[in-house]
Each structure stands twice: as structure tokens, then as C-alpha cells.
Design a protein around this motif. Structure first.
Motif, PDB file in Angstrom:
ATOM      1  N   ASP A  41       5.893  13.507  -6.363  1.00  0.00           N
ATOM      2  CA  ASP A  41       5.775  13.507  -4.905  1.00  0.00           C
ATOM      3  C   ASP A  41       7.109  13.047  -4.319  1.00  0.00           C
ATOM      4  N   PHE A  42       8.076  13.946  -4.295  1.00  0.00           N
ATOM      5  CA  PHE A  42       9.415  13.584  -3.845  1.00  0.00           C
ATOM      6  C   PHE A  42       9.469  13.314  -2.342  1.00  0.00           C
TER       7      PHE A  42
ATOM      8  N   HIS B 159       8.500  -0.532  -8.875  1.00  0.00           N
ATOM      9  CA  HIS B 159       7.214  -1.228  -9.030  1.00  0.00           C
ATOM     10  C   HIS B 159       6.808  -1.906  -7.732  1.00  0.00           C
ATOM     11  N   ASN B 160       7.715  -2.661  -7.141  1.00  0.00           N
ATOM     12  CA  ASN B 160       7.376  -3.439  -5.953  1.00  0.00           C
ATOM     13  C   ASN B 160       7.222  -2.584  -4.697  1.00  0.00           C
ATOM     14  N   LYS B 161       7.762  -1.377  -4.717  1.00  0.00           N
ATOM     15  CA  LYS B 161       7.587  -0.445  -3.599  1.00  0.00           C
ATOM     16  C   LYS B 161       6.448   0.562  -3.867  1.00  0.00           C
ATOM     17  N   HIS B 162       5.751   0.360  -4.990  1.00  0.00           N
ATOM     18  CA  HIS B 162       4.553   1.161  -5.316  1.00  0.00           C
ATOM     19  C   HIS B 162       4.871   2.659  -5.386  1.00  0.00           C
ATOM     20  N   LEU B 163       5.951   2.997  -6.083  1.00  0.00           N
ATOM     21  CA  LEU B 163       6.362   4.387  -6.197  1.00  0.00           C
ATOM     22  C   LEU B 163       6.006   5.012  -7.543  1.00  0.00           C
TER      23      LEU B 163
ATOM     24  N   TRP C 142      11.365   4.563  11.703  1.00  0.00           N
ATOM     25  CA  TRP C 142      12.720   4.372  12.214  1.00  0.00           C
ATOM     26  C   TRP C 142      13.524   3.364  11.403  1.00  0.00           C
ATOM     27  N   ARG C 143      12.876   2.719  10.404  1.00  0.00           N
ATOM     28  CA  ARG C 143      13.629   1.814   9.526  1.00  0.00           C
ATOM     29  C   ARG C 143      14.324   2.661   8.453  1.00  0.00           C
ATOM     30  N   ARG C 144      15.567   2.987   8.701  1.00  0.00           N
ATOM     31  CA  ARG C 144      16.255   3.949   7.847  1.00  0.00           C
ATOM     32  C   ARG C 144      16.896   3.268   6.650  1.00  0.00           C
ATOM     33  N   ARG C 145      17.182   4.099   5.649  1.00  0.00           N
ATOM     34  CA  ARG C 145      17.904   3.718   4.438  1.00  0.00           C
ATOM     35  C   ARG C 145      17.258   2.535   3.760  1.00  0.00           C
ATOM     36  N   ALA C 146      16.032   2.757   3.294  1.00  0.00           N
ATOM     37  CA  ALA C 146      15.296   1.689   2.622  1.00  0.00           C
ATOM     38  C   ALA C 146      15.930   1.298   1.322  1.00  0.00           C
ATOM     39  N   ALA C 147      16.492   2.254   0.631  1.00  0.00           N
ATOM     40  CA  ALA C 147      17.105   1.930  -0.645  1.00  0.00           C
ATOM     41  C   ALA C 147      18.612   1.983  -0.569  1.00  0.00           C
TER      42      ALA C 147
ATOM     43  N   VAL D 289      10.056   6.416   1.239  1.00  0.00           N
ATOM     44  CA  VAL D 289      10.177   4.994   0.898  1.00  0.00           C
ATOM     45  C   VAL D 289      11.590   4.644   0.450  1.00  0.00           C
ATOM     46  N   TYR D 290      12.140   5.461  -0.420  1.00  0.00           N
ATOM     47  CA  TYR D 290      13.429   5.150  -1.033  1.00  0.00           C
ATOM     48  C   TYR D 290      14.578   5.312  -0.045  1.00  0.00           C
TER      49      TYR D 290
END
Length: 312
Positions: free
Chosen positions: A171-172, A159-163, A307-312, A178-179
Motif C-alpha cells: 500500500d504505497f 514499527h512506531n508509525k504502524h506501516l 498539512w503536516r508535510r514531510r513526516a519522514a 505517513v512517510y
């Protein structure tokens, strides 16, 4: 209790179906994320929660002497290294992963827990806030207890990441971006799509919206997004303070308000007066610093900067 162990309660298929109905997507698409991240199960065979330690995130989550200790111990480094390049060669087993985590906790517990992906959905600890927790330590304790907590956190994160829209549209590529922080060239997206197709044809064959979830309490609503940083220590406050030092107080809200404020400095900047120009410059710098902090704290920069890797 041994590090990483708790009740290890599993989540039911009904709960997954309930979350799918809330989002308006197919449960196979939700479960596909878990299958790709953890093979669909949040625990190692010995009952410890599944983790993966990210050394580049430990580096970012440390500073000063603690960061130096982390680097010297081989636990922290500036850049992410892909698995093919040997980035995780010292994490082949659960014992190796937990040995790294235990050593990192000795340096800084909160920073260490922010630097691991954990559980069935392998969410990074630094995402405790969009997952509805006040600290990575709190998130860790909840995740070790039950996959129900992991699922609720997953719902809040989506929800908070608007996915939600990305899931509804399958839309994988967007989900990977994002994930997983991007930079994977679509590899995760393709794996998610394949796994979703398999689950739709197999386990979830014939599923229709409205099925499942009857025995589960409706507790998957997204948790409120707290502000994990005390206002006195946040960069938002620092930016406002810089602006105040320039002779004005800046209230950082929408971009439009910031623009309106800067517009108000035109007269001072155009007057040719050196002092007025310096003051106006400080005000604008403070406003932009505060805006940057607000975007960073809200997670928007993780979505926008590849470049901000591994968001999840």
C-alpha cells in the motif's frame, strides 16, 4: 571532523532481507523507499551523509528570537514550497545543503538537525524519538557512522508509525501519506511501486522468505519509544496543571478515561452555579490540552493532519 562525515559504513543486502523477514514483506518494497528517497545510497560522493534542509520545519522547530534570526537569514519560513516552485533552488549541490545546515546550527544546533532529512532513507531529524534516539543530535551521529544504524532506525520508525501492514499489502499510497507527510498527490507512491517492480524483476528476482540475513546479528528489532520531553516542560504537564487549577487533577490516559472524568463534571455543570461551571470548564479544557499533547508527542497528528508535510 568535517560536518556530515563519519565511517559511512554501507549496509548489506542480507540486512535488508532480515528486516523484510521481520516485517513480513518483500525486501524490494523496503529498498524501493530508499531508492526513491536517496537513489539507494546514503552518502554524497565526498563521503558526507546525504541531507536536505527543510526551511518550514526549521521555522517550526524555533521560537522567539531564534526564529526571527532564522527568518532574517533566509533559513526559516512558515510554509513548504514545492521544488517546482523553487523551494529548493538553493540546495542544488551537497555544498549548498551543508552551507545552509552550518548556518542553521549557528542559530540552534538541535533545531537545525531536527529540520533535515538524512541518510539512505531520508528520515527527518525530528523523528529521532520513533527512530529510537533521545535527540536529533544523537540520531545524526549514529547515521553519519553507519547505514546499519540508519536501517535499525528505519525499522523502528516503520514499527512506531504502524506501516508494517502497508508494506505487507504494498500500500504505497499509505506509505507516502505517513512517510512523506501527504500532499504529494500519489507521486511518491507511484515511483515506489515502479521501483519495487523493477527490483522484484531484477536484483531480488526469485527471493523467497527465509533467504538472506544469515550473517547479520538480529539487531533490527524496534527500539523502545522514549519520551523526549521532560515532564516538567511538556504540554501534557501543562494541561494537567490547568485542570488542577480548576480544582481537580487529570490523569490523561486513554480517551475513555478522559470521557469518564468529564462525565463526572456533569453535576457541577448542570447545577447552574457560575463558579462550578467555570471550574468544570477549566477541568475539561485542561484534559483536552493534555490529550492533544499526548497525541502530538506520539506522532498521531502527523498521520491524521494532511498539512503536516514531510513526516519522514
Amino acid at each position: 571532523m568535517e560536518l556530515g562525515k563519519g565511517r559511512a559504513e554501507a549496509v548489506s543486502d542480507d540486512a535488508m532481507a532480515l528486516l523484510a523477514r521481520e516485517i513480513g514483506c518483500h525486501p524490494a518494497d523496503l529498498e524501493a523507499i530508499a531508492e526513491v528517497e536517496s537513489n539507494g545510497f546514503g552518502w554524497f560522493p565526498d563521503g558526507r551523509i546525504k541531507i536536505l534542509f527543510e526551511k518550514h520545519w526549521f521555522y517550526r522547530n524555533l521560537s522567539g528570537t531564534a526564529r526571527k534570526r532564522g527568518v532574517q537569514a533566509g533559513l526559516a519560513r512558515k510554509k513548504w514550497i514545492a521544488p517546482k516552485a523553487g523551494g529548493y533552488r538553493d540546495q542544488a549541490t551537497a555544498d549548498q545543503r551543508y552551507a545552509l545546515l552550518a548556518r542553521a546550527i549557528e542559530i540552534d544546533e538541535e533545531a537545525a538537525l531536527r529540520s533535515i532529512s538524512m541518510g539512505r532513507f531520508q528520515i527527518m531529524g525530528f523523528n529521532y524519538s520513533p527512530c529510537g534516539f533521545t535527540s536529533a543530535r544523537q540520531m545524526w551521529a549514529a547515521f553519519c557512522d553507519s547505514e546499519k544504524h540508519q536501517l535499525r532506525a528505519f525499522a523502528s520508525f516503520l514499527h512506531n508509525k504502524h506501516l508494517g501492514e502497508a508494506l505487507r499489502n504494498r500500500d504505497f499510497a499509505r506509505i507516502e501519506d505517513v512517510y512523506n507527510g501527504g500532499g504529494l498527490g500519489g507521486a511518491y507512491a507511484r515511483r515506489m511501486a515502479r521501483k519495487s517492480d523493477q527490483l522484484r524483476a531484477g536484483k531480488w528476482h526469485g527471493w523467497e522468505e527465509g533467504e538472506g540475513g544469515a550473517s547479520e546479528p538480529v539487531l533490527l528489532a524496534p527500539a523502545p519509544l522514549p519520551n523526549p520531553k521532560p515532564i516538567a516542560k511538556s504540554r501534557t504537564a501543562g494541561g494537567a496543571g490547568l485542570a488542577a487549577g480548576g480544582g481537580a487533577a487529570v490523569l490523561v490516559q486513554p480517551v475513555r478515561e478522559m470521557v469518564d472524568f468529564i462525565e463526572g463534571q456533569k453535576e457541577a455543570l448542570s447545577s447552574g452555579d457560575l463558579i462550578a461551571m467555570v471550574i468544570g470548564g477549566m477541568v475539561i479544557a485542561g484534559a483536552f490540552l493534555a490529550l492533544y499533547a499526548r497525541l502530538d508527542d506520539g506522532g498521531y497528528l502527523d498521520r491524521w493532519l494532511p498539512w503536516r508535510r514531510r513526516a519522514a
